[in-house]
Design a protein around this motif. Structure first.
Motif, PDB file in Angstrom:
ATOM      1  N   GLN A 100      -6.231   2.502 -11.687  1.00  0.00           N
ATOM      2  CA  GLN A 100      -7.627   2.887 -11.862  1.00  0.00           C
ATOM      3  C   GLN A 100      -7.944   4.232 -11.231  1.00  0.00           C
ATOM      4  O   GLN A 100      -8.967   4.853 -11.551  1.00  0.00           O
ATOM      5  N   HIS A 101      -7.066   4.715 -10.343  1.00  0.00           N
ATOM      6  CA  HIS A 101      -7.289   6.007  -9.691  1.00  0.00           C
ATOM      7  C   HIS A 101      -6.305   7.085 -10.157  1.00  0.00           C
ATOM      8  O   HIS A 101      -6.235   8.148  -9.554  1.00  0.00           O
ATOM      9  N   GLY A 161      -2.397  -2.140  -6.004  1.00  0.00           N
ATOM     10  CA  GLY A 161      -3.170  -2.777  -7.063  1.00  0.00           C
ATOM     11  C   GLY A 161      -4.272  -1.894  -7.617  1.00  0.00           C
ATOM     12  O   GLY A 161      -4.803  -2.155  -8.696  1.00  0.00           O
ATOM     13  N   GLU A 162      -4.642  -0.834  -6.879  1.00  0.00           N
ATOM     14  CA  GLU A 162      -5.687   0.082  -7.328  1.00  0.00           C
ATOM     15  C   GLU A 162      -5.105   1.368  -7.904  1.00  0.00           C
ATOM     16  O   GLU A 162      -5.847   2.295  -8.235  1.00  0.00           O
ATOM     17  N   LEU A 198      -3.556   3.533   0.128  1.00  0.00           N
ATOM     18  CA  LEU A 198      -4.175   3.016  -1.085  1.00  0.00           C
ATOM     19  C   LEU A 198      -3.441   1.756  -1.519  1.00  0.00           C
ATOM     20  O   LEU A 198      -2.214   1.774  -1.687  1.00  0.00           O
ATOM     21  N   PRO A 224      -6.185   2.889 -17.180  1.00  0.00           N
ATOM     22  CA  PRO A 224      -7.057   2.118 -16.285  1.00  0.00           C
ATOM     23  C   PRO A 224      -7.593   0.881 -16.989  1.00  0.00           C
ATOM     24  O   PRO A 224      -7.790   0.876 -18.209  1.00  0.00           O
ATOM     25  N   LYS A 225      -7.820  -0.183 -16.247  1.00  0.00           N
ATOM     26  CA  LYS A 225      -8.209  -1.458 -16.852  1.00  0.00           C
ATOM     27  C   LYS A 225      -9.456  -1.337 -17.713  1.00  0.00           C
ATOM     28  O   LYS A 225      -9.559  -1.950 -18.769  1.00  0.00           O
ATOM     29  N   GLN A 269       0.835  -1.191   0.000  1.00  0.00           N
ATOM     30  CA  GLN A 269       0.000   0.000   0.000  1.00  0.00           C
ATOM     31  C   GLN A 269       0.876   1.249   0.000  1.00  0.00           C
ATOM     32  O   GLN A 269       2.028   1.224   0.448  1.00  0.00           O
TER      33      GLN A 269
END
Length: 337
Positions: free
Chosen positions: A309-310, A305-306, A302, A333-334, A208
């Motif tokens: 997308q952010h 892995g995210e 955060l 983003p995916k 994170q």
């Protein structure tokens, strides 16, 4: 089938952009428009999302023209130009197909047009459009309330921008633009260019990353690495640790520092020429509790892995900083792949 590629930020698409697109569609079987600076947090320099820019461009064209037009969004990769060129090439070749005949079209505006000759076997074929129109001028007039911008953009773009001007997001961007104009006016009193030095902290723990949400007028609401300007009597590391403590309450020990890097892309900040020294801290164990303080509205962890997308939430080049420390490229983003 010959494919032309037209690269730009289109913030917003103005009349010369549209003329270039129309000429390319009349000359080539297929046109790929590359939307640069994609997936970034809205700023006075990049106020419109990639989806909004695509909507504006398509609204200016007929159905037959739209059928031969493809738009691809490419994120910035400030610290690895060759990798950015490879990302553009891969996106275009995925549309054109293997062995396709591809060229670059457009016009030389200024030094920012260097990419026109950066694709090796893709020749540059000038669009024939020569114009003094500038998207920077359009944006400045737009945020200043000068209605002259309306004559500089196609009718469909004008309608979109007039609607956008009624939103809360426009009000935020206009306030930020005015703050930046104030800073520029102050800098005019100095006899030489002002160079700012900042320090940022990339803190990692169990997959994170520690982030803050900005509270101030510039980038309000954006996610950022804890950091700020270096004070006259402190080292770069001391500045990074101080900002980390002031904004999140976290105080890592010296052993947690794993790497440092100067992030010096000239256009990385709208505040002026700001060089930021990134500091990578790696903590053992689970992420400790943090709380937003000082000019941070909140602090939070955060999952990495995210991250992709952010990315449209990140301030300035902070997403690119994280990617650099992780040794990987910025990714769309995916859902957009």
């Amino acid at each position: 089938m010959k494919t032309a590629v037209f690269i730009g930020r289109f913030q917003p698409p103005h009349r010369a952009h549209l003329e270039t697109i129309k000429r390319a569609l009349a000359r080539y079987e297929r046109l790929v428009v590359v939307l640069g600076s994609a997936y970034c947090y809205p700023t006075p320099k990049n106020p419109f999302s990639e989806a909004a820019r695509e909507e504006m461009i398509r609204a200016c064209l007929g159905l037959q023209e739209q059928g031969r037009l493809h738009l691809v969004a490419i994120p910035d990769d400030y610290y690895d130009d060759p990798r950015w060129f490879r990302a553009v090439r891969a996106a275009v070749e995925a549309i054109a197909g293997p062995g396709a005949e591809i060229c670059i079209t457009g016009y030389h505006k200024d030094e920012s047009s260097y990419y026109l000759h950066g694709f090796g076997d893709w020749p540059f074929e000038p669009s024939g459009v020569v114009s003094s129109l500038s998207a920077t001028d359009v944006r400045n007039r737009y945020f200043a309330g000068d209605g002259a911008w309306r004559e500089m953009v196609p009718e469909a773009v004008r309608r979109f921008m007039e609607q956008f001007a009624t939103t809360a997001e426009f009000a935020r961007l206009q306030a930020e633009w005015k703050t930046l104009q104030h800073y520029r006016a102050l800098e005019q009193h100095y006899p030489y260019p002002i160079l700012h030095v900042a320090a940022d902290a990339f803190v990692q723990a169990q997959g994170q990353v520690l982030l803050v949400e900005r509270r101030g007028a510039l980038g309000q609401g954006a996610w950022a690495l804890p950091g700020g300007y270096v004070e006259p009597k402190e080292t770069l590391l001391e500045a990074a640790l101080r900002e980390l403590r002031e904004e999140t309450g976290l105080q890592p020990g010296p052993a947690a520092l794993k790497a440092t890097k100067a992030f010096d892309y000239p256009g990385r900040s709208l505040r002026g020429r700001v060089i930021s020294f990134g500091h990578h801290f790696h903590l053992e164990g689970p992420p400790p509790p943090v709380k937003g303080r000082d000019d941070a509205a909140r602090a939070f962890w955060l999952p990495l892995g995210e991250l992709d997308q952010h990315q449209s939430r990140f301030f300035e080049d902070h997403y690119q900083q994280i990617c650099w420390f992780l040794g990987r490229a910025p990714q769309p983003p995916k859902e957009s792949r």
